[in-house]
Design a protein around this motif. Structure first.
Motif, mmCIF file in Angstrom:
data_model
loop_
_atom_site.group_PDB
_atom_site.id
_atom_site.type_symbol
_atom_site.label_atom_id
_atom_site.label_comp_id
_atom_site.label_asym_id
_atom_site.label_seq_id
_atom_site.Cartn_x
_atom_site.Cartn_y
_atom_site.Cartn_z
ATOM 1 N N TRP A 1 24.657 -4.174 -10.101
ATOM 2 C CA TRP A 1 24.595 -5.409 -9.308
ATOM 3 C C TRP A 1 25.474 -5.314 -8.065
ATOM 4 O O TRP A 1 26.457 -4.582 -8.038
ATOM 5 N N ASN A 2 25.073 -6.062 -7.033
ATOM 6 C CA ASN A 2 25.862 -6.116 -5.792
ATOM 7 C C ASN A 2 26.366 -7.532 -5.565
ATOM 8 O O ASN A 2 25.916 -8.470 -6.234
ATOM 9 N N ILE B 1 18.754 -9.765 1.798
ATOM 10 C CA ILE B 1 18.559 -8.514 1.066
ATOM 11 C C ILE B 1 19.554 -8.405 -0.087
ATOM 12 O O ILE B 1 19.242 -7.883 -1.155
ATOM 13 N N LEU B 2 20.751 -8.935 0.111
ATOM 14 C CA LEU B 2 21.730 -8.921 -0.990
ATOM 15 C C LEU B 2 21.201 -9.721 -2.183
ATOM 16 O O LEU B 2 21.229 -9.272 -3.325
ATOM 17 N N ARG C 1 17.855 -8.228 -3.668
ATOM 18 C CA ARG C 1 18.084 -7.052 -4.518
ATOM 19 C C ARG C 1 18.452 -7.483 -5.940
ATOM 20 O O ARG C 1 18.023 -6.858 -6.913
ATOM 21 N N VAL D 1 12.286 -8.267 3.324
ATOM 22 C CA VAL D 1 13.204 -7.944 2.239
ATOM 23 C C VAL D 1 12.585 -6.861 1.357
ATOM 24 O O VAL D 1 13.251 -5.894 0.979
ATOM 25 N N GLY E 1 12.916 -3.475 2.849
ATOM 26 C CA GLY E 1 14.274 -2.955 2.649
ATOM 27 C C GLY E 1 14.478 -2.460 1.230
ATOM 28 O O GLY E 1 15.026 -1.381 0.998
ATOM 29 N N GLU F 1 14.901 1.856 -2.121
ATOM 30 C CA GLU F 1 15.426 2.343 -3.401
ATOM 31 C C GLU F 1 14.443 2.039 -4.538
ATOM 32 O O GLU F 1 14.840 1.895 -5.696
#
Lengths: 288, 189
Positions: A43-44, A61-62, A65, A106, A109, A113
């Motif tokens: 997690w971010n 984006i945070l 994600r 988003v 982006g 990953e």
């Protein structure tokens, strides 16, 4: 005690690790009640108010994600323990709904990953889990008798009930008060439930934020509260670290999960009470 | 281009841009009742309380608005926003103004929140997660006086093992940004 395991995707947020006994008490309560909070892998930070202040693309984006990770890891819900994480994720969920112009960017982006934002999972606060998902009887089985003599001022802070929340009234919430009554505490009536604590402004602008904190603490004192209890790491930190009333002893500010642990008969030393800046033991000992 | 006052022309262009945006357009419904200013916990510290800021915006004084400290004092409690009788997303308009000021290098130099937010964002870029101690270290490099006042608190937190001095890195930090030209924007404030 319910033996059925309740399982959730868990977004702890950055402040949880160093919060005063939050993790210790949530872990102890979960063990006792059979709740399994499965931490989102990798997690971010949600970006909180900071990311949205500087750049909306980064903020999305945070948060995007986190939703994508939770879905990829097979969770059905995301549980948070922080008002700011809660509001930030719920706000982002609305902005990233199907058809929004931000969603495609988003996803572009996230594709770097191998992630993709599909379904936006529901975001819930841990308080809702304890109140709505845990059977009410669970709280009375091992309750020490002194609990009923402790008066608590439930403090919600500002972001928990604001625009994107669906758990309570924006300005006159009652959920935490009802939870404390269910635990057996006396929840005092008071008018400072959702007054802002100053949040991250309390560091650079402490002088400007002190009147807000004073209003919360003095209102709790006037109502005879032994404790002020919160459910947000930033609220807890500001109220715990910036109480310097000139003429009265400070009021301890434990997390609601620490009080939940006490009601379950778990000893305070296993609930992280030693990490509070304003010790709570003497306030509790007075009524025991 | 006519030969009007260049400042006024910039104002007009920015006002047009802002009031045409989805959030900005909602300001046209403002009835100047002052509920936002009356609800704001930090209104007293602001150059212009929110109601006044919105009057300035509608008058086209966008540069004055972007240079003011008002949006940076907004603490995001959303009290104004849940109370506004015209359902104007006041807090989100403050966010839009902060973003606009940050992008154009117009954020007020005298306000400390841009530095705090920047320290926060740099931590996210560097590690993916933030620790209060490391944000404070970055912020404190620019505002040492604020940090000196916190020395005793720092020791108390250290004694309670509540300072996280070693960053926790996530695996995919490079993907946490969308905006390619952002470093250039950042430099300006």
């Amino acid at each position: 005690m319910p033996k059925k395991v309740l399982t959730y995707g868990f977004f702890p947020g950055c402040a949880y690790a160093t919060a005063a006994g939050y993790r210790e008490s949530v872990d102890a309560v979960n063990r006792r009640l059979g709740i399994d909070l499965v931490e989102l892998a990798d997690w971010n930070c949600c970006g909180a108010t900071s990311a949205f202040s500087l750049n909306q693309d980064d903020a999305l984006i945070l948060t995007g994600r986190l939703f994508a990770l939770a879905e990829a890891q097979g969770h059905a819900q995301i549980v948070t323990v922080c008002n700011a994480c809660y509001t930030t994720l719920r706000k982002a969920a609305q902005m990233l709904e199907q058809g929004s112009p931000d969603l495609a960017r988003v996803n572009a982006g996230l594709a770097r990953e191998g992630l993709r934002l599909g379904r936006l999972l529901p975001v819930r606060h841990y308080l809702e889990i304890l109140y709505a998902d845990v059977p009410a009887e669970a709280w009375s089985a091992a309750r020490p008798e002194y609990i009923g003599r402790i008066k608590v001022a439930a403090y919600y802070g500002c972001q928990l009930t604001r625009p994107w929340a669906d758990l309570d009234h924006a300005e006159r919430p009652a959920l935490l008060d009802r939870f404390f009554r269910r635990l057996g505490f006396q929840a005092v009536e008071h008018s400072a439930r959702t007054i802002c604590c100053g949040a991250s402004h309390a560091l650079p602008y402490e002088k400007e934020c002190r009147p807000m904190l004073r209003r919360i603490v003095e209102e709790a004192r006037r109502r005879g509260a032994h404790l002020i209890s919160t459910l947000c790491p930033l609220c807890q930190f500001n109220l715990d670290s910036l109480q310097t009333p000139p003429d009265a002893p400070p009021i301890p500010v434990p997390y609601f999960s620490q009080l939940a642990g006490l009601a379950l008969g778990i000893p305070p030393q296993r609930l992280g009470f030693g990490k509070l800046l304003i010790p709570a033991e003497s306030a509790i000992a007075k009524v025991v | 281009m006519d030969d009007g006052d260049p400042n006024e022309m910039i104002d007009q262009r920015l006002a047009h841009e802002f009031l045409q945006s989805p959030k900005g357009a909602k300001l046209l419904h403002c009835i100047q009742c002052g509920t936002c200013s009356g609800s704001c916990p930090l209104a007293e510290s602001m150059d212009h309380a929110p109601r006044e800021l919105f009057a300035l915006l509608r008058d086209g004084e966008v540069q004055a608005v972007l240079a003011s400290n008002t949006p940076w004092y907004c603490v995001s409690c959303y009290q104004c926003m849940v109370r506004c009788p015209q359902e104007i997303p006041v807090t989100d308009i403050m966010y839009a103004l902060k973003q606009m000021a940050a992008e154009r290098g117009l954020a007020p130099a005298g306000h400390k929140l841009p530095d705090l937010y920047r320290a926060f964002s740099r931590e996210i870029e560097a590690h993916g997660r933030v620790s209060e101690a490391l944000i404070m270290a970055r912020y404190g490099a620019r505002h040492p006086i604020d940090m000196l006042g916190k020395a005793r608190l720092g020791l108390k937190l250290l004694a309670r093992r509540r300072l996280e001095l070693i960053p926790r890195n996530i695996s995919n930090r490079t993907n946490l940004t969308l905006n390619a030209n952002r470093p250039q924007c950042r430099k300006k404030f």
